[in-house]
Design a protein around this motif. Structure first.
Motif, PDB file in Angstrom:
ATOM      1  N   ASP B 289      21.832 -13.125   1.972  1.00 15.52           N
ATOM      2  CA  ASP B 289      21.524 -11.612   1.721  1.00 15.52           C
ATOM      3  C   ASP B 289      21.072 -11.012   3.342  1.00 15.52           C
ATOM      4  OD1 ASP B 289      20.596 -11.005  -0.379  1.00 15.52           O
ATOM      5  OD2 ASP B 289      18.907 -12.308  -0.332  1.00 15.52           O
ATOM      6  N   THR B 290      20.536 -11.704   4.522  1.00 18.37           N
ATOM      7  CA  THR B 290      20.397 -11.502   6.198  1.00 18.37           C
ATOM      8  C   THR B 290      21.563 -10.929   6.633  1.00 18.37           C
ATOM      9  OG1 THR B 290      19.448 -14.034   5.960  1.00 18.37           O
ATOM     10  CG2 THR B 290      19.908 -12.368   7.943  1.00 18.37           C
ATOM     11  N   ALA B 291      22.879 -11.924   6.249  1.00 16.59           N
ATOM     12  CA  ALA B 291      23.915 -10.691   6.745  1.00 16.59           C
ATOM     13  C   ALA B 291      23.657  -8.750   6.356  1.00 16.59           C
ATOM     14  CB  ALA B 291      24.869 -11.372   6.650  1.00 16.59           C
ATOM     15  N   ALA B 292      23.322  -8.728   4.547  1.00 14.90           N
ATOM     16  CA  ALA B 292      23.961  -7.510   3.566  1.00 14.90           C
ATOM     17  C   ALA B 292      22.353  -6.998   4.479  1.00 14.90           C
ATOM     18  CB  ALA B 292      23.322  -8.368   2.543  1.00 14.90           C
ATOM     19  N   ASN B 293      21.315  -7.477   4.430  1.00 15.14           N
ATOM     20  CA  ASN B 293      20.193  -6.699   5.109  1.00 15.14           C
ATOM     21  C   ASN B 293      20.717  -5.948   6.400  1.00 15.14           C
ATOM     22  OD1 ASN B 293      18.479  -7.307   2.697  1.00 15.14           O
ATOM     23  ND2 ASN B 293      17.549  -9.285   4.154  1.00 15.14           N
ATOM     24  N   ALA B 294      21.080  -7.028   7.392  1.00 12.53           N
ATOM     25  CA  ALA B 294      21.543  -6.259   8.875  1.00 12.53           C
ATOM     26  C   ALA B 294      22.868  -5.195   8.508  1.00 12.53           C
ATOM     27  CB  ALA B 294      21.974  -7.527   9.622  1.00 12.53           C
ATOM     28  N   LEU B 295      22.969  -5.648   7.672  1.00 12.44           N
ATOM     29  CA  LEU B 295      24.620  -4.959   7.729  1.00 12.44           C
ATOM     30  C   LEU B 295      23.953  -3.021   7.082  1.00 12.44           C
ATOM     31  CD1 LEU B 295      27.436  -2.861   6.954  1.00 12.44           C
ATOM     32  CD2 LEU B 295      27.376  -4.678   4.929  1.00 12.44           C
ATOM     33  N   LEU B 296      22.891  -3.184   6.381  1.00 10.89           N
ATOM     34  CA  LEU B 296      22.483  -2.456   5.279  1.00 10.89           C
ATOM     35  C   LEU B 296      20.948  -1.506   5.708  1.00 10.89           C
ATOM     36  CD1 LEU B 296      23.765  -3.330   1.578  1.00 10.89           C
ATOM     37  CD2 LEU B 296      24.334  -1.492   2.228  1.00 10.89           C
ATOM     38  N   GLU B 297      20.962  -2.260   7.209  1.00 11.55           N
ATOM     39  CA  GLU B 297      19.583  -1.668   7.771  1.00 11.55           C
ATOM     40  C   GLU B 297      20.142   0.374   8.316  1.00 11.55           C
ATOM     41  OE1 GLU B 297      17.934  -3.722  11.143  1.00 11.55           O
ATOM     42  OE2 GLU B 297      16.670  -2.285  11.896  1.00 11.55           O
ATOM     43  N   GLY B 298      19.364   1.017   8.102  1.00 16.51           N
ATOM     44  CA  GLY B 298      19.751   2.146   8.293  1.00 16.51           C
ATOM     45  C   GLY B 298      20.256   3.131   7.325  1.00 16.51           C
ATOM     46  N   ALA B 299      20.574   2.196   6.533  1.00 16.15           N
ATOM     47  CA  ALA B 299      21.655   2.565   5.255  1.00 16.15           C
ATOM     48  C   ALA B 299      20.824   3.877   4.580  1.00 16.15           C
ATOM     49  CB  ALA B 299      22.549   1.774   4.084  1.00 16.15           C
ATOM     50  N   ARG B 300      21.496   5.081   4.344  1.00 17.58           N
ATOM     51  CA  ARG B 300      21.154   5.896   3.084  1.00 17.58           C
ATOM     52  C   ARG B 300      21.644   6.911   2.296  1.00 17.58           C
ATOM     53  NH1 ARG B 300      19.915  12.244   6.511  1.00 17.58           N
ATOM     54  NH2 ARG B 300      19.256  13.097   4.335  1.00 17.58           N
ATOM     55  N   GLY B 301      20.838   6.970   1.165  1.00 17.76           N
ATOM     56  CA  GLY B 301      22.046   7.720  -0.005  1.00 17.76           C
ATOM     57  C   GLY B 301      21.159   8.924  -0.329  1.00 17.76           C
ATOM     58  N   PHE B 302      22.474   9.651  -0.845  1.00 12.53           N
ATOM     59  CA  PHE B 302      22.351  11.690  -0.950  1.00 12.53           C
ATOM     60  C   PHE B 302      22.185  11.736  -2.032  1.00 12.53           C
ATOM     61  CE2 PHE B 302      23.934  10.276   3.464  1.00 12.53           C
ATOM     62  CZ  PHE B 302      23.129  11.589   4.225  1.00 12.53           C
ATOM     63  N   GLY B 303      21.520  10.943  -2.731  1.00 10.05           N
ATOM     64  CA  GLY B 303      21.504  11.317  -4.525  1.00 10.05           C
ATOM     65  C   GLY B 303      22.964  10.180  -5.266  1.00 10.05           C
ATOM     66  N   GLY B 304      23.680  11.042  -5.361  1.00 11.50           N
ATOM     67  CA  GLY B 304      25.116  10.355  -6.316  1.00 11.50           C
ATOM     68  C   GLY B 304      25.532   8.719  -5.468  1.00 11.50           C
ATOM     69  N   ASN B 305      25.084   8.446  -4.414  1.00 12.92           N
ATOM     70  CA  ASN B 305      25.998   7.658  -4.025  1.00 12.92           C
ATOM     71  C   ASN B 305      25.119   6.559  -3.346  1.00 12.92           C
ATOM     72  OD1 ASN B 305      24.585   8.762  -1.635  1.00 12.92           O
ATOM     73  ND2 ASN B 305      26.082   8.956  -0.370  1.00 12.92           N
ATOM     74  N   ASP B 306      23.586   6.827  -4.175  1.00 13.12           N
ATOM     75  CA  ASP B 306      22.897   6.420  -4.457  1.00 13.12           C
ATOM     76  C   ASP B 306      23.315   4.480  -4.148  1.00 13.12           C
ATOM     77  OD1 ASP B 306      20.815   7.839  -2.812  1.00 13.12           O
ATOM     78  OD2 ASP B 306      19.546   7.923  -4.765  1.00 13.12           O
ATOM     79  N   PHE B 307      24.035   4.695  -5.902  1.00 13.33           N
ATOM     80  CA  PHE B 307      24.462   2.876  -6.252  1.00 13.33           C
ATOM     81  C   PHE B 307      25.083   2.581  -4.994  1.00 13.33           C
ATOM     82  CE2 PHE B 307      27.988   5.894  -6.211  1.00 13.33           C
ATOM     83  CZ  PHE B 307      29.043   4.968  -6.000  1.00 13.33           C
ATOM     84  N   LYS B 308      25.977   3.114  -4.454  1.00 10.86           N
ATOM     85  CA  LYS B 308      26.887   1.940  -2.950  1.00 10.86           C
ATOM     86  C   LYS B 308      25.993   1.129  -2.140  1.00 10.86           C
ATOM     87  CE  LYS B 308      30.727   5.512  -1.638  1.00 10.86           C
ATOM     88  NZ  LYS B 308      31.167   5.987  -0.504  1.00 10.86           N
ATOM     89  N   ILE B 309      24.699   1.189  -1.854  1.00 13.75           N
ATOM     90  CA  ILE B 309      23.767   0.417  -1.407  1.00 13.75           C
ATOM     91  C   ILE B 309      23.519  -0.932  -1.795  1.00 13.75           C
ATOM     92  CG2 ILE B 309      21.734  -0.096  -0.045  1.00 13.75           C
ATOM     93  CD1 ILE B 309      21.287   2.965   0.551  1.00 13.75           C
ATOM     94  N   PRO B 310      22.900  -1.049  -3.421  1.00 13.49           N
ATOM     95  CA  PRO B 310      22.920  -2.012  -4.301  1.00 13.49           C
ATOM     96  C   PRO B 310      24.792  -2.952  -4.225  1.00 13.49           C
ATOM     97  CG  PRO B 310      22.525  -1.052  -5.398  1.00 13.49           C
ATOM     98  CD  PRO B 310      22.610   0.052  -4.417  1.00 13.49           C
ATOM     99  N   LEU B 311      26.024  -1.461  -4.196  1.00 10.89           N
ATOM    100  CA  LEU B 311      26.782  -2.064  -5.077  1.00 10.89           C
ATOM    101  C   LEU B 311      27.934  -3.008  -3.128  1.00 10.89           C
ATOM    102  CD1 LEU B 311      29.917  -1.792  -6.296  1.00 10.89           C
ATOM    103  CD2 LEU B 311      29.992  -0.056  -5.559  1.00 10.89           C
TER     104      LEU B 311
END
Lengths: 224, 326
Positions: B289-311
């Protein structure tokens, strides 16, 4: 499918072959060709205002026969086969490498003939669906597709068969696939899952997949 | 397709010299370039064919790595015994890409240089800063299900489509080039692809006329190698998210992890913070989880691709669980 039905298939394809040649000989097609700009036939969507640049000469060994062609460099291998050599067995589906209907073998390896230029294959050998049967004897994969009813509309079939020939050669050469568990030891026998993965570049809109897999499975299990 | 003159190159330096002429484009496998030429996304007036140059060998390097010629076919690279034994992540990534027919044509150099599959880049009737600089980005407020969540800019949210390059990024590959003077250069793959910034039309660090001759792989790093690709159908589709992972662990403890991601950005993505968080850490859900948090820090969805963050989070969890399983 009963025996009579499977026996009619080669005759039917011969009849079509004769009809098509007859049409070309009688000049009906030539008449048709003159009504369209030559470049449109040869290279698909082109800018009509755009002059063609110098033609190129290409020698291809097609199904064992040496053929020399003078082409607009834009001509894809598929268009060279279909429009310049009247080998219309290879089909144009998407024309963008997404459907596999145009699959032919170059030096024994399967490729999408729509996504390559004929001139890039100067001096190479091309095998198309027309080159598989020996006289009236169908290639084992052709016979297996008939026997297992591996098609409905038939549009993807020549691509499926050429692709399957390439795929079986790859597999016998030790090529793994994405679903191969141990990449260093690909199993000698192809499971249905392996065939489906290895044939995923050939789309069948009629969804005859179970029968296509059965046809390929039959030939895969036959020693060569 | 626009008209062009065709020339077959006899040497890399000759090809490099021809490539700097106005309207010139190099062709090798052609599976991406011809596709784009048919749609007039690419409109070269000269085509320089390098497909017969002798750049199709895979050789051992003195340091225990491999040197892959730029014209080695994707299928030949995936099937090479040394690649399968020592760089399984690369073989698996190659086999995850495209179809067998395309892999028989596509080359190592061409794969690195393939263009994005953004719908709006492909549609010449729509604005696209990458295709037509300054015209705008139709994906920002359009259908952006397949688009990037990391490293994006207001000018472009496209992704790089390669699987091969993702594995090469995890392996810290180097790209070798030559220019028309015969000058050679080595570009670390981390610096090869560029993020969009304000100039999404500039996709790599290659200079005009600079040609890829090879990709070199350092000796294989210790650890289990995995390539996981998540996509809309089981085969023959681009990645929504992919992970090339090389994880060295023992007795429930991770020694080191290299993680490169596809489908998330305009280049194969690595997060030093995520990798550092895994080093010398227990292989537990909390660590993942810590690794995923670090990876996804600053990740931004644009509507249609929001699902990519949890995926991405779930895919990372799954890959780390698989690679650290005793």
């Amino acid at each position: 499918m009963d025996e009579n039905e499977s026996n009619t298939a080669p005759d039917a394809s011969n009849a079509f072959e004769v009809t098509r040649r007859t049409v070309i000989e009688t000049g009906t097609t030539a008449l048709l060709l003159t009504t369209l700009p030559r470049a449109a036939l040869a290279v698909g969507p082109v800018d009509a205002n755009e002059p063609s640049l110098p033609a190129v000469t290409v020698e291809l060994r097609i199904n064992g026969n040496l053929r020399s062609l003078t082409l607009d460099p834009r001509t894809t291998l598929l268009d060279a086969l279909r429009e310049h050599l009247a080998l219309t067995g290879s089909k144009k589906g998407c024309d963008h490498g997404q459907c596999g209907a145009c699959t032919v073998l170059i030096e024994g390896r399967r490729i999408n003939s729509c996504l390559t230029l004929a001139v890039m294959h100067d001096g190479q050998s091309v095998t198309t669906i027309e080159g598989l049967a020996e006289g009236d004897n169908l290639h084992p994969l052709q016979a297996a597709f008939v026997e297992h009813d591996g098609f409905q509309c038939g549009y993807c079939t020549s691509g499926q068969i050429c692709s399957a020939i390439g795929m079986l050669a790859e597999s016998r050469g030790g090529m793994p696939s994405y679903v191969t568990e141990d990449l260093t030891h690909p199993a000698a026998e192809l499971s249905d899952a392996e065939i489906r993965e290895r044939m995923s570049g050939n789309i069948c809109r009629c969804a005859a997949y179970p029968n296509i897999v059965a046809a390929i499975q039959q030939v895969a299990g036959t020693p060569t | 397709m626009k008209a062009f003159t065709y020339q077959r190159a006899d040497s890399t330096t000759q090809a490099a010299a021809a490539a700097v002429k106005p309207g010139a484009k190099i062709i090798a496998g052609g599976t991406n370039l011809l596709d784009l030429m048919k749609l007039q996304v690419e409109t070269p007036s000269r085509l320089v064919d390098i497909s017969r140059l002798p750049l199709d060998k895979i050789e051992e390097t003195p340091g225990g790595g491999l040197r892959i010629g730029a014209l080695v076919r994707n299928s030949d690279l995936a099937a090479d015994r040394r690649v399968r034994q020592r760089y399984g992540v690369l073989s698996r990534a190659l086999l995850a890409g495209a179809s067998a027919q395309l892999r028989n044509k596509a080359t190592t150099g061409g794969n690195l240089l393939q263009r994005t599959r953004c719908y709006y880049f492909y549609d010449v009737t729509k604005p696209c800063n990458k295709r037509s600089p300054g015209s705008g980005c139709a994906a920002l407020a359009g259908f952006n299900r397949i688009h990037a969540i990391l490293g994006t800019s207001d000018h472009c949210i496209a992704t790089h489509p390669s699987d091969m390059a993702v594995a090469m990024r995890a392996l810290d590959a180097n790209v070798e080039t030559v220019d028309r003077e015969g000058e050679t250069k080595i570009i670390p793959i981390a610096e090869f692809h560029r993020l969009p910034g304000t100039t999404p039309e500039i996709e790599t660090s290659l200079k005009p006329g600079e040609i890829i001759t090879a990709v070199t792989l350092p000796p294989p790093p210790a650890g289990v190698q995995v390539y996981r690709k998540v996509r809309d159908r089981a085969s023959y589709a681009f990645a929504l998210v992919s992970v090339a992972a090389i994880v060295d662990s023992a007795q429930g403890r991770i020694r080191s992890a290299r993680l490169a991601f596809g489908g998330l950005a305009l280049k194969p993505w690595r997060s030093p913070q995520a990798e550092q968080s895994l080093a010398n850490a227990p292989a537990t859900m909390a660590t993942f989880d810590t690794a995923a948090n670090a990876l996804l820090e600053g990740a931004r969805g644009f509507g249609g691709n929001d699902f990519k963050i949890p995926l991405t989070r779930r895919t990372l969890h799954s890959v780390l669980a698989e690679t650290t399983r005793a």
